[in-house]
Scaffold this motif. Structure first.
Motif, PDB file in Angstrom:
ATOM      1  N   GLY A 167       0.820  -1.200   0.000  1.00  0.00           N
ATOM      2  CA  GLY A 167       0.000   0.000   0.000  1.00  0.00           C
ATOM      3  C   GLY A 167       0.850   1.244   0.000  1.00  0.00           C
ATOM      4  O   GLY A 167       2.082   1.188  -0.076  1.00  0.00           O
ATOM      5  N   ASN A 168       0.169   2.381   0.098  1.00  0.00           N
ATOM      6  CA  ASN A 168       0.835   3.678   0.097  1.00  0.00           C
ATOM      7  C   ASN A 168       0.966   4.212   1.511  1.00  0.00           C
ATOM      8  O   ASN A 168       0.058   4.038   2.329  1.00  0.00           O
ATOM      9  N   LEU A 169       2.084   4.880   1.780  1.00  0.00           N
ATOM     10  CA  LEU A 169       2.283   5.491   3.085  1.00  0.00           C
ATOM     11  C   LEU A 169       1.341   6.678   3.236  1.00  0.00           C
ATOM     12  O   LEU A 169       1.196   7.492   2.321  1.00  0.00           O
ATOM     13  N   GLY A 170       0.707   6.770   4.381  1.00  0.00           N
ATOM     14  CA  GLY A 170      -0.234   7.846   4.656  1.00  0.00           C
ATOM     15  C   GLY A 170       0.429   9.103   5.163  1.00  0.00           C
ATOM     16  O   GLY A 170      -0.158  10.180   5.146  1.00  0.00           O
ATOM     17  N   ARG A 171       1.665   8.982   5.619  1.00  0.00           N
ATOM     18  CA  ARG A 171       2.438  10.124   6.118  1.00  0.00           C
ATOM     19  C   ARG A 171       3.902   9.749   6.060  1.00  0.00           C
ATOM     20  O   ARG A 171       4.245   8.585   5.899  1.00  0.00           O
TER      21      ARG A 171
ATOM     22  N   PRO B 265      14.738   7.929   4.713  1.00  0.00           N
ATOM     23  CA  PRO B 265      14.478   9.097   3.853  1.00  0.00           C
ATOM     24  C   PRO B 265      13.564   8.802   2.664  1.00  0.00           C
ATOM     25  O   PRO B 265      12.979   9.705   2.081  1.00  0.00           O
ATOM     26  N   TYR B 266      13.420   7.537   2.310  1.00  0.00           N
ATOM     27  CA  TYR B 266      12.586   7.155   1.177  1.00  0.00           C
ATOM     28  C   TYR B 266      11.155   6.823   1.575  1.00  0.00           C
ATOM     29  O   TYR B 266      10.297   6.669   0.713  1.00  0.00           O
ATOM     30  N   LEU B 267      10.902   6.674   2.864  1.00  0.00           N
ATOM     31  CA  LEU B 267       9.561   6.348   3.345  1.00  0.00           C
ATOM     32  C   LEU B 267       8.765   7.640   3.518  1.00  0.00           C
ATOM     33  O   LEU B 267       8.554   8.127   4.615  1.00  0.00           O
ATOM     34  N   LYS B 268       8.315   8.179   2.396  1.00  0.00           N
ATOM     35  CA  LYS B 268       7.583   9.448   2.354  1.00  0.00           C
ATOM     36  C   LYS B 268       6.122   9.204   2.029  1.00  0.00           C
ATOM     37  O   LYS B 268       5.760   8.188   1.425  1.00  0.00           O
ATOM     38  N   LYS B 269       5.284  10.143   2.398  1.00  0.00           N
ATOM     39  CA  LYS B 269       3.851  10.063   2.119  1.00  0.00           C
ATOM     40  C   LYS B 269       3.633   9.780   0.633  1.00  0.00           C
ATOM     41  O   LYS B 269       4.222  10.430  -0.222  1.00  0.00           O
ATOM     42  N   GLY B 270       2.810   8.783   0.342  1.00  0.00           N
ATOM     43  CA  GLY B 270       2.477   8.422  -1.026  1.00  0.00           C
ATOM     44  C   GLY B 270       3.344   7.319  -1.599  1.00  0.00           C
ATOM     45  O   GLY B 270       2.994   6.736  -2.619  1.00  0.00           O
TER      46      GLY B 270
END
Length: 144
Positions: free
Chosen positions: A8-12, A63-68
């Motif tokens: 899924g996509n990260l929400g934040r 640093p790569y775990l960004k929203k979206g």
């Protein structure tokens, strides 16, 4: 042992914290499925949120775990019981991450595969290629 997997996509954006001398990366993943409403017959989205905790010293992925960002995460469920301010008992489910891999970004369509160093975890990274990747045509000339 119970093992859960989510794509899924990260929400934040993730947060990196230090708890009792250990590093934890926290993030939430949203997985949306479409289903047919039984009364109207129309397709509707249903989103499930999964809170994730990745206990690791390898914080290069943070640093790569960004929203979206689109991620694959797997691990074991971890439950926690707590009391709210109004006195009610609640239970929350957190996915205790063993492996996380970046699959891409919804914002800029970047693709990250495990062999580029962005996938971190216990499993071997999968080898993926896009249409623009060069392909070694001589690989068919192997004697075995």
């Amino acid at each position: 042992m119970i093992k859960l997997q989510v794509i899924g996509n990260l929400g934040r954006d993730c947060t990196v914290n230090n708890v009792n001398g250990r590093t934890v990366i926290n993030f939430s993943v949203a997985h949306t499925e479409r289903y047919r409403d039984s009364t109207t017959g129309e397709m509707k989205p249903r989103t499930t949120w999964v809170e994730c905790a990745y206990w690791t010293d390898k914080t290069a992925i943070a640093p790569y775990l960004k929203k979206g960002s689109l991620v694959y995460a797997e691990g074991n469920p971890d439950t926690r019981t707590y009391q709210t301010q109004d006195g009610n008992n609640k239970t929350s489910l957190t996915l205790r991450i063993q492996n996380v891999q970046l699959l891409g970004s919804r914002n800029n369509n970047e693709s990250h595969s495990g062999d580029s160093g962005t996938g971190i975890g216990n499993d071997a990274a999968s080898n993926t290629h896009s249409a623009s990747d060069p392909v070694d045509e001589g690989a068919d000339d192997l004697p075995f």
